[in-house]
Design a protein around this motif. Structure first.
Motif, PDB file in Angstrom:
ATOM      1  N   THR A  70       0.835  -1.211   0.000  1.00  0.00           N
ATOM      2  CA  THR A  70       0.000   0.000   0.000  1.00  0.00           C
ATOM      3  C   THR A  70       0.865   1.255   0.000  1.00  0.00           C
ATOM      4  N   LEU A  71       1.914   1.265   0.820  1.00  0.00           N
ATOM      5  CA  LEU A  71       2.817   2.414   0.880  1.00  0.00           C
ATOM      6  C   LEU A  71       3.591   2.573  -0.426  1.00  0.00           C
ATOM      7  N   GLN A  72       3.993   1.464  -1.027  1.00  0.00           N
ATOM      8  CA  GLN A  72       4.701   1.526  -2.315  1.00  0.00           C
ATOM      9  C   GLN A  72       3.821   2.167  -3.390  1.00  0.00           C
ATOM     10  N   GLN A  73       2.582   1.746  -3.442  1.00  0.00           N
ATOM     11  CA  GLN A  73       1.652   2.308  -4.427  1.00  0.00           C
ATOM     12  C   GLN A  73       1.435   3.797  -4.192  1.00  0.00           C
ATOM     13  N   HIS A  74       1.304   4.184  -2.933  1.00  0.00           N
ATOM     14  CA  HIS A  74       1.017   5.580  -2.596  1.00  0.00           C
ATOM     15  C   HIS A  74       2.197   6.493  -2.888  1.00  0.00           C
ATOM     16  N   TYR A  75       3.395   6.090  -2.466  1.00  0.00           N
ATOM     17  CA  TYR A  75       4.554   6.984  -2.583  1.00  0.00           C
ATOM     18  C   TYR A  75       5.390   6.759  -3.848  1.00  0.00           C
ATOM     19  N   LEU A  76       5.475   5.515  -4.318  1.00  0.00           N
ATOM     20  CA  LEU A  76       6.388   5.191  -5.419  1.00  0.00           C
ATOM     21  C   LEU A  76       5.690   4.938  -6.744  1.00  0.00           C
ATOM     22  N   GLY A  77       4.392   4.646  -6.675  1.00  0.00           N
ATOM     23  CA  GLY A  77       3.646   4.384  -7.900  1.00  0.00           C
ATOM     24  C   GLY A  77       3.949   3.040  -8.520  1.00  0.00           C
ATOM     25  N   THR A  78       4.566   2.142  -7.769  1.00  0.00           N
ATOM     26  CA  THR A  78       4.875   0.803  -8.253  1.00  0.00           C
ATOM     27  C   THR A  78       4.953  -0.133  -7.056  1.00  0.00           C
ATOM     28  N   THR A  79       4.976  -1.445  -7.302  1.00  0.00           N
ATOM     29  CA  THR A  79       5.085  -2.419  -6.210  1.00  0.00           C
ATOM     30  C   THR A  79       6.131  -3.472  -6.558  1.00  0.00           C
ATOM     31  N   PHE A  80       6.700  -4.078  -5.530  1.00  0.00           N
ATOM     32  CA  PHE A  80       7.702  -5.127  -5.716  1.00  0.00           C
ATOM     33  C   PHE A  80       7.843  -5.879  -4.404  1.00  0.00           C
ATOM     34  N   THR A  81       8.431  -7.052  -4.467  1.00  0.00           N
ATOM     35  CA  THR A  81       8.659  -7.883  -3.281  1.00  0.00           C
ATOM     36  C   THR A  81      10.108  -7.733  -2.837  1.00  0.00           C
ATOM     37  N   VAL A  82      10.304  -7.439  -1.550  1.00  0.00           N
ATOM     38  CA  VAL A  82      11.668  -7.282  -1.033  1.00  0.00           C
ATOM     39  C   VAL A  82      12.152  -8.618  -0.481  1.00  0.00           C
ATOM     40  N   PRO A  83      13.441  -8.914  -0.623  1.00  0.00           N
ATOM     41  CA  PRO A  83      13.989 -10.191  -0.159  1.00  0.00           C
ATOM     42  C   PRO A  83      14.280 -10.202   1.337  1.00  0.00           C
TER      43      PRO A  83
END
Length: 278
Positions: free
Chosen positions: A257-270
């Motif tokens: 949710t935070l990635q979408q709000h601030y970065l405009g994209t999403t990804f999985t962190v290791p």
């Protein structure tokens, strides 16, 4: 007797180290606050809004961690070049500026799991950017130009690496202009003291939007890297607590949710194997 004395000394040393690892986390819980060194000049990760409040993607993660721990966050504004020295010297409990996770930095500090990844790009005055439209940028594209970067940042180190490559190829190096903040890099570009700004593309995007018609992104150059925080080497317990919280946020969807709000994209962190080899 000597062997017994040596064994006792070793055991005491191990016990002292284990205690040291728990000290900072225990102190934070005891005091009810976590002091965080931060350079709030790196939107959308950490920046100061129109109300004078420190906000951003990484700030929201730190605030979530503090809330879960039951403590308040006290930010201490620090120039980016002073973040790691301040952390290591104990000026604050933790650092809250987004760092590229590098093998060189890992020698001095202990990285948390990452919460973002970065790829760096080039911001130019609009007319100059048009010349690169449709082209793939490379270090050779920047040969002989003046590039503005934040001091002690990974973009600065990458430009130095580009210069090593250019030197081997017998080409003119990039003139590196060091400043302390993103605003200063943009000012250097706008006043024509620099030909381009080199920074994370998610950082440059809002700048290009703000100064539409004056500046534009010309493209990406260099490798992508994971981004996260660092703790002191001895603060293993604090590091684990932060890392566990980031992974928990990923599992419950809060990080997405935070990635979408601030970065405009999403990804999985290791959860592991995120620090590059030398």
């Amino acid at each position: 007797m000597k062997k017994n004395a040596l064994l006792i000394a070793v055991l005491l040393s191990v016990g002292t180290m284990a205690q040291a690892q728990a000290d900072t986390l225990a102190d934070i819980k005891s005091s009810g606050k976590i002091t965080v060194g931060i350079d709030p000049t790196f939107p959308p990760y950490e920046y100061t809004d129109d109300k004078g409040e420190i906000t951003g993607y990484s700030v929201a993660i730190m605030q979530s961690f503090a809330k879960d721990l039951g403590v308040k966050v006290e930010f201490q504004k620090t120039a980016f070049s002073g973040i790691l020295p301040g952390l290591i010297s104990g000026s604050f409990n933790a650092e809250g500026s987004s760092l590229n996770l590098t093998a060189e930095r890992a020698k001095k500090v202990l990285f948390t799991v990452p919460y973002s990844k970065t790829v760096n790009g080039v911001l130019m005055r609009e007319e100059a950017a048009k010349a690169f439209s449709g082209k793939t940028l490379s270090p050779e594209s920047l040969s002989g130009l003046r590039g503005a970067v934040k001091t002690s940042s990974v973009p600065e180190q990458l430009l130095k690496t580009f210069n090593q490559q250019l030197k081997k190829e017998g080409k003119k190096p990039i003139a590196i202009i060091n400043v302390d903040s993103l605003d200063q890099t943009v000012s250097t570009l706008m006043t024509k003291r620099a030909d381009f700004v080199y920074d994370d593309i998610s950082v440059l995007a809002p700048v290009a939007k703000k100064y539409a018609g004056k500046v534009a992104q010309a493209g990406e150059v260099g490798p992508s890297q994971w981004m996260g925080w660092a703790t002191r080497k001895e603060d293993g317990s604090l590091n684990k607590a932060i890392s566990d919280h980031i992974l928990a946020m990923q599992k419950n969807g809060e990080l997405t949710t935070l990635q979408q709000h601030y970065l405009g994209t999403t990804f999985t962190v290791p959860a592991s194997d995120f620090i590059p080899q030398e």
